[in-house]
Design an enzyme around this catalytic site. Structure first.
Site, PDB file in Angstrom:
ATOM      1  N   TYR A  49       0.832  -1.196   0.000  1.00 34.01           N
ATOM      2  CA  TYR A  49       0.000   0.000   0.000  1.00 34.01           C
ATOM      3  C   TYR A  49       0.876   1.259   0.000  1.00 34.01           C
ATOM      4  O   TYR A  49       0.686   2.182  -0.797  1.00 34.01           O
ATOM      5  CB  TYR A  49      -0.924  -0.016   1.228  1.00 34.01           C
ATOM      6  N   LYS A 134     -31.424  12.947  16.248  1.00 37.01           N
ATOM      7  CA  LYS A 134     -30.341  13.825  16.690  1.00 37.01           C
ATOM      8  C   LYS A 134     -29.124  12.929  16.923  1.00 37.01           C
ATOM      9  O   LYS A 134     -29.053  12.192  17.907  1.00 37.01           O
ATOM     10  CB  LYS A 134     -30.731  14.559  17.971  1.00 37.01           C
ATOM     11  N   LYS A 307     -37.500  20.400  12.470  1.00 36.51           N
ATOM     12  CA  LYS A 307     -37.203  21.624  11.716  1.00 36.51           C
ATOM     13  C   LYS A 307     -38.421  22.034  10.907  1.00 36.51           C
ATOM     14  O   LYS A 307     -39.047  21.177  10.250  1.00 36.51           O
ATOM     15  CB  LYS A 307     -36.022  21.377  10.761  1.00 36.51           C
ATOM     16  N   CYS A 428      -0.243  -1.995  45.578  1.00 34.70           N
ATOM     17  CA  CYS A 428       1.059  -2.095  46.249  1.00 34.70           C
ATOM     18  C   CYS A 428       0.959  -2.555  47.700  1.00 34.70           C
ATOM     19  O   CYS A 428       1.978  -2.766  48.346  1.00 34.70           O
ATOM     20  CB  CYS A 428       1.796  -0.761  46.171  1.00 34.70           C
TER      21      CYS A 428
HETATM   22  S1  IVH Z   1     -29.387  21.012  13.025  1.00 35.52           S
HETATM   23  C1  IVH Z   1     -29.491  25.292  12.823  1.00 35.52           C
HETATM   24  N1  IVH Z   1     -29.844  18.456  12.889  1.00 35.52           N
HETATM   25  O1  IVH Z   1     -27.001  18.748  17.667  1.00 35.52           O
HETATM   26  C2  IVH Z   1     -29.499  23.940  13.353  1.00 35.52           C
HETATM   27  N2  IVH Z   1     -28.252  19.210  14.461  1.00 35.52           N
HETATM   28  O2  IVH Z   1     -27.616  20.375  19.984  1.00 35.52           O
HETATM   29  C3  IVH Z   1     -28.189  23.332  13.417  1.00 35.52           C
HETATM   30  N3  IVH Z   1     -27.165  17.427  15.719  1.00 35.52           N
HETATM   31  O3  IVH Z   1     -24.719  21.318  16.954  1.00 35.52           O
HETATM   32  C4  IVH Z   1     -28.181  21.941  13.848  1.00 35.52           C
HETATM   33  N4  IVH Z   1     -28.209  15.760  14.761  1.00 35.52           N
HETATM   34  O4  IVH Z   1     -24.088  18.889  16.314  1.00 35.52           O
HETATM   35  C5  IVH Z   1     -29.152  19.422  13.492  1.00 35.52           C
HETATM   36  N5  IVH Z   1     -30.308  16.197  12.613  1.00 35.52           N
HETATM   37  C6  IVH Z   1     -29.631  17.168  13.215  1.00 35.52           C
HETATM   38  C7  IVH Z   1     -28.683  16.897  14.213  1.00 35.52           C
HETATM   39  C8  IVH Z   1     -28.022  17.954  14.815  1.00 35.52           C
HETATM   40  C9  IVH Z   1     -27.303  16.097  15.657  1.00 35.52           C
HETATM   41  C10 IVH Z   1     -26.258  18.125  16.657  1.00 35.52           C
HETATM   42  C11 IVH Z   1     -25.423  19.202  16.029  1.00 35.52           C
HETATM   43  C12 IVH Z   1     -25.809  20.465  16.754  1.00 35.52           C
HETATM   44  C13 IVH Z   1     -26.318  19.906  18.046  1.00 35.52           C
HETATM   45  C14 IVH Z   1     -27.242  20.885  18.747  1.00 35.52           C
END
Ligand code: IVH
Length: 697
Positions: A49, A134, A307, A428
Site C-alpha cells: 500500500y 439527533k 425543523k 502495592c
Molecule cells: S441542526 C441550525 N440536525 O445537535 C441547526 N443538528 O444540539 C443546526 N445534531 O450542533 C443543527 N443531529 O451537532 C441538526 N439532525 C440534526 C442533528 C443535529 C445532531 C447536533 C449538532 C448540533 C447539536 C445541537
C-alpha cells in the site's frame, strides 16, 4: 493497470502515461482504502500500500499540473505541525434549544404559529415539520467550490471553527467531487459520528494496545476527527450524516425536505429515518417510535431534531441568540438496563486515589455492550448499599461511562454481605486512608506504588526537585514499561543499564552518556529539594523549605516525623507549631512516614545520594541564628509577613504559637493571649523597636 507502465521510472513517463497512471493509482488506492477502513479486510499489506502511495507522490511531484482533484495524496495528509488553523464560518454554525417532554414541544409549535401570524389566525393552515434523529457526534461544515471539496471545519464556537480539511477526507462516506448541477458555492453541514460497532472495535483495539479507551462513540468521534495526525484519523472509522446547509451561491430548494432530497441525490448520506411530518401527532409518534427503537440503530441518537419545513417560514422566524426559532431538539431520557455485579474492582489512579468499578454481567444499553460501570467512591457504595452479586439498574447518560443507578433490592440474595471497601492499596499493599473532607481513599505508598510510579517519578526529576536534565515524562514512562526503573533510587542505578538504553530507539551512545552524567551531577542535593522531590501530599516547595529549616538534616527530620506519629507528643507539637504547617499537612507527613514502603525508598535513596544539611548563608553572625520567634499583635513599621521574612533571613525560625522552646516573642499593638503566655512561661519579649534593633532594620 499494465505492469510495464507501473515499472517505468518516473522520469521516463510521458504526458499520456502520467494521466493514465495517476487515474489508475487514484482508483486503486481508493479501493484499498475502502477495503481497509470500511470493510476491515485489506487486500494488500501495508508495504504494498505504501509503495502505491509513494509512486503516486513521486509522479505528482514531477508533474504537479496533473494532480487530480481526487488524488490519494489529498485523502490522507502528512501530520500537521502545531494546532489546527482557524476557519471563520461564512455563516455561523448554530446550536439548538432543547425540550424534554411533549407539552414543551406543543408550546414550541404554538410559539412558531404565533410568530407566523397567519398560522395563529387560521389553525387549519398546516405547519409541516421535518423530524430527524439527533445524532450524537460533532457537527462539521464541508465547503465545496465548483463541485470540488475545498474545506472542512468543526463548529468551534459557532463563528469560528478548526480547519480539519485533511481529516475530513478520511470519512467513510466522503465525496471529494460532486455532480455538475451543484451550486458554485455549497456548504453542507452535518454530523460526524462513530457507529456503535466501530466504537466497540476501536475500544477493544485501544485496550489491547494499552491505549486510552473512549467513554462513548461521541468522544471517540471527536477525539479522532481532531487528531493533528490525519493518518490516525484515517485509521479511525468515522461516518457522516448531512442535515443542513451553510453558505450556498444559489438556493437549491424552498423546503428543508427538498434540500435533504437534493443532498441525497448528490451522494451525501442523509439519515434514512428522517420523516416529513404534517402535524403534531405524526411528530410525537415519530418520537415514540425512535425512542423505542433507538437501541437497534447502529449509532447513538440522543433525541429528535424538528425543523420547520418551509424555508420562507425559517427565514421569517430567524434566530434567538445562537439557536434558530424554527428548530428544536427533543431529548431522549438516559438509557437504562438491568444486570448483575460480578465483582467490584478498585482502580488506583495516577495520584493514588482509589476508585471502585463494578464489573458487570455484560448487558446491552442503548445498543452498546457494557461490562463496567463506575461506582464513584466509597461513600457512594455505602449510600446505595451496593454489594457484589446484586442486581442493579445501570444508566448510560450520554457523555459518561455508565453509572450504577440503584440496587434492585427484591432480587438481593439473603447470603449477600455489605461491601467492605479495602483499606490497603490493591496495587502495592500500602495503607489506603481517607482524609477528612475527601471523598476518595488514597494510597499512602506514594513512592512505592506502581500505579503512581509515573507521576511520582516525573515529579522526582522535575525542575524544582532533582532537576535531572535529559529525562522527561516520555522517558520515565518507557523506562518503567521496560522494567528499568520502579522507584526513585532506580534512576541513580540507570548506569547499570546503559546497554539496554542505548538499544532503545532515539538513544544514541552520546545521549545515554549525557543522561548518566546529568544524573550523577545530582547525587548531592540540598535537604529542602530532597524533601520536595518526595512528592508528599501537600508538601510543596515552601513547606519543604520550612521543614528543612526546622529540622536541618534528613536524619533529624525523619526522626521527628516518626516521633510525631504519637498524637500529643512534643514532636507533633513542634511540627504543627511551624508557622505555615497546619494539622492537615502534619497528618499527611505522618501518614507518609508511617508507610514502611516509603521509608524503604528513602533508605534506598540515602545509599545513592548525599543529602546536604540545610544552611542559610551569612546568618551565623546574626544574634537571631537558630532562635525561635513568635510575632504577635500589629507592628507599625512592617507587616507580619515582612517581619517573618526578615527574621527568617537572619536564621530564625518563626513559630505560630508560644511554647517553652520559644526564644523571643515580639509584641506589637493589641497583642493578646500570646503575650500573656510568654509572660507566664518566662519567655523573653521584645518591643517593636527592640526587635528592629536586633534585626538591624
Ligand atoms: S441542526 C441550525 N440536525 O445537535 C441547526 N443538528 O444540539 C443546526 N445534531 O450542533 C443543527 N443531529 O451537532 C441538526 N439532525 C440534526 C442533528 C443535529 C445532531 C447536533 C449538532 C448540533 C447539536 C445541537
Amino acid at each position: 493497470m499494465s505492469g510495464a507502465l507501473r515499472d517505468m521510472p518516473v522520469e521516463e513517463l510521458t504526458g499520456l502515461d502520467v494521466v493514465v497512471e495517476l487515474a489508475d493509482l487514484a482508483r486503486e488506492i481508493a479501493e484499498h482504502d475502502l477495503a481497509y477502513h470500511q470493510k476491515d479486510a485489506p487486500k494488500i499489506n501495508d508495504a504494498e500500500y505504501d509503495a502505491l502511495k509513494l509512486r503516486n507522490s513521486a509522479i505528482e511531484a514531477k508533474f504537479p499540473n496533473q494532480i487530480r482533484a481526487d488524488s490519494p495524496s489529498k485523502r490522507v495528509g502528512a501530520p500537521v505541525a502545531g494546532g489546527f488553523s482557524k476557519v471563520t464560518h461564512a455563516q455561523p454554525m448554530l446550536s439548538l434549544s432543547n425540550v424534554f417532554n411533549e407539552s414543551d414541544y406543543r408550546e414550541f409549535i404554538e410559539g412558531v404559529r404565533r410568530f407566523l401570524k397567519e398560522l395563529a389566525d387560521d389553525p387549519s393552515l398546516p405547519l409541516e415539520m421535518v423530524s430527524e434523529p439527533k445524532i450524537d457526534g460533532l457537527s462539521i461544515s464541508l465547503r465545496y467550490e465548483k463541485g470540488i471539496f475545498v474545506q472542512g471545519a468543526t463548529r468551534g464556537d459557532g463563528a469560528m471553527g478548526e480547519d480539519v480539511t485533511t481529516n475530513v477526507r478520511t470519512l467513510k462516506n466522503f465525496n471529494e467531487t460532486l455532480p455538475s448541477d451543484v451550486p458554485d458555492v455549497l456548504e453542507v453541514r452535518g454530523e460526524v459520528y462513530m457507529s456503535k460497532k466501530d466504537f466497540m472495535a476501536l475500544n477493544t483495539a485501544q485496550e489491547a494496545a494499552g491505549k486510552k479507551v473512549f467513554a462513548n462513540p461521541r468522544n471517540a468521534a471527536a477525539g479522532s476527527l481532531r487528531q493533528l495526525d490525519s493518518i490516525i484519523t484515517a485509521r479511525r472509522p468515522l461516518s457522516f450524516f448531512a442535515y443542513a446547509l451553510g453558505q450556498v451561491s444559489t438556493p437549491i430548494s424552498d423546503t428543508h425536505w427538498g434540500i435533504l432530497k437534493r443532498l441525497k441525490d448528490w451522494g451525501f448520506p442523509v439519515n434514512a429515518e428522517t420523516k416529513l411530518c404534517p402535524d403534531i401527532a405524526t411528530v410525537l409518534a415519530f418520537y415514540d417510535r425512535l425512542n423505542e427503537g433507538r437501541a437497534g440503530l447502529g449509532y447513538d441518537v440522543d433525541g429528535i431534531v424538528y425543523k420547520v419545513n418551509r424555508l420562507d417560514y425559517q427565514e421569517r422566524l430567524g434566530f434567538v441568540s445562537r439557536a434558530p426559532r424554527w428548530s428544536i431538539a427533543h431529548k431522549f431520557p438516559a438509557e437504562k438496563a438491568t444486570t448483575i455485579i460480578n465483582t467490584i474492582d478498585i482502580q488506583v489512579g495516577r495520584t493514588g486515589s482509589l476508585t471502585p468499578v463494578a464489573r458487570l454481567e455484560p448487558v446491552t444499553v442503548g445498543g452498546v455492550v457494557v461490562s463496567n460501570a463506575t461506582l464513584h467512591n466509597e461513600d457512594e457504595i455505602a449510600r446505595k448499599d451496593v454489594r457484589v452479586g446484586d442486581t442493579v439498574i445501570i444508566q448510560r447518560a450520554g457523555d459518561v461511562i455508565p453509572q450504577v443507578l440503584k440496587v434492585v433490592m427484591d432480587k438481593r440474595s439473603s447470603a449477600s454481605q455489605t461491601y467492605q471497601f479495602p483499606h490497603t492499596c490493591p496495587e502495592c499493599g500500602s495503607r489506603a486512608v481517607q482524609e477528612e473532607g475527601e471523598v476518595r481513599r488514597r494510597c499512602t505508598g506514594g513512592l512505592f506504588c506502581p500505579a503512581q510510579a509515573v507521576e511520582r517519578l516525573k515529579h522526582f526529576v522535575s525542575r524544582n526537585a532533582f532537576d535531572i536534565e535529559g529525562i522527561g515524562g516520555k522517558h520515565i514512562e518507557s523506562f518503567i514499561r521496560e522494567g528499568l526503573i520502579k522507584t526513585p533510587a532506580d534512576i541513580f542505578r540507570l548506569e547499570d543499564h546503559v546497554e539496554a538504553i542505548s538499544n532503545k530507539e532515539g538513544w544514541g551512545g552520546k545521549s545515554v552518556e549525557n543522561l548518566i552524567a546529568s544524573i550523577n551531577d545530582k547525587r548531592a542535593i540540598p535537604l529542602e529539594r530532597f524533601i520536595y522531590s518526595l512528592g508528599i501530599s501537600q508538601v510543596g516547595q515552601a513547606t519543604a523549605r520550612l521543614l528543612a529549616k526546622q529540622y536541618g538534616s534528613l536524619g533529624a527530620w525523619r526522626g521527628a516525623m516518626a516521633a510525631a506519629k504519637v498524637s500529643g507528643s512534643a514532636a507533633f507539637g513542634d511540627l504543627t507549631n511551624i508557622d505555615g504547617i497546619g494539622p492537615s499537612v502534619a497528618k499527611d507527613l505522618i501518614e507518609f512516614f508511617h508507610e514502611e514502603h516509603n521509608r524503604d525508598v528513602i533508605d534506598d535513596l540515602e545509599e545513592q545520594l548525599t543529602i546536604k544539611d540545610f544552611t542559610t548563608p551569612d546568618i551565623l553572625a546574626s544574634p537571631l541564628a537558630g532562635k525561635t520567634m513568635v510575632f504577635t499583635g500589629s507592628m507599625e513599621t512592617m507587616s507580619r509577613g515582612e517581619a517573618k521574612a526578615k527574621a527568617e533571613s537572619l536564621g530564625a525560625k518563626v513559630a505560630g504559637s508560644v511554647s517553652r522552646k520559644t526564644d523571643y516573642v515580639v509584641i506589637g499593638a493589641d497583642a493578646g493571649s500570646k503575650a500573656r503566655k510568654a509572660e507566664e512561661l518566662g519567655v523573653r519579649t521584645l518591643s517593636e523597636p527592640e526587635w528592629l534593633d536586633m534585626a538591624g532594620a
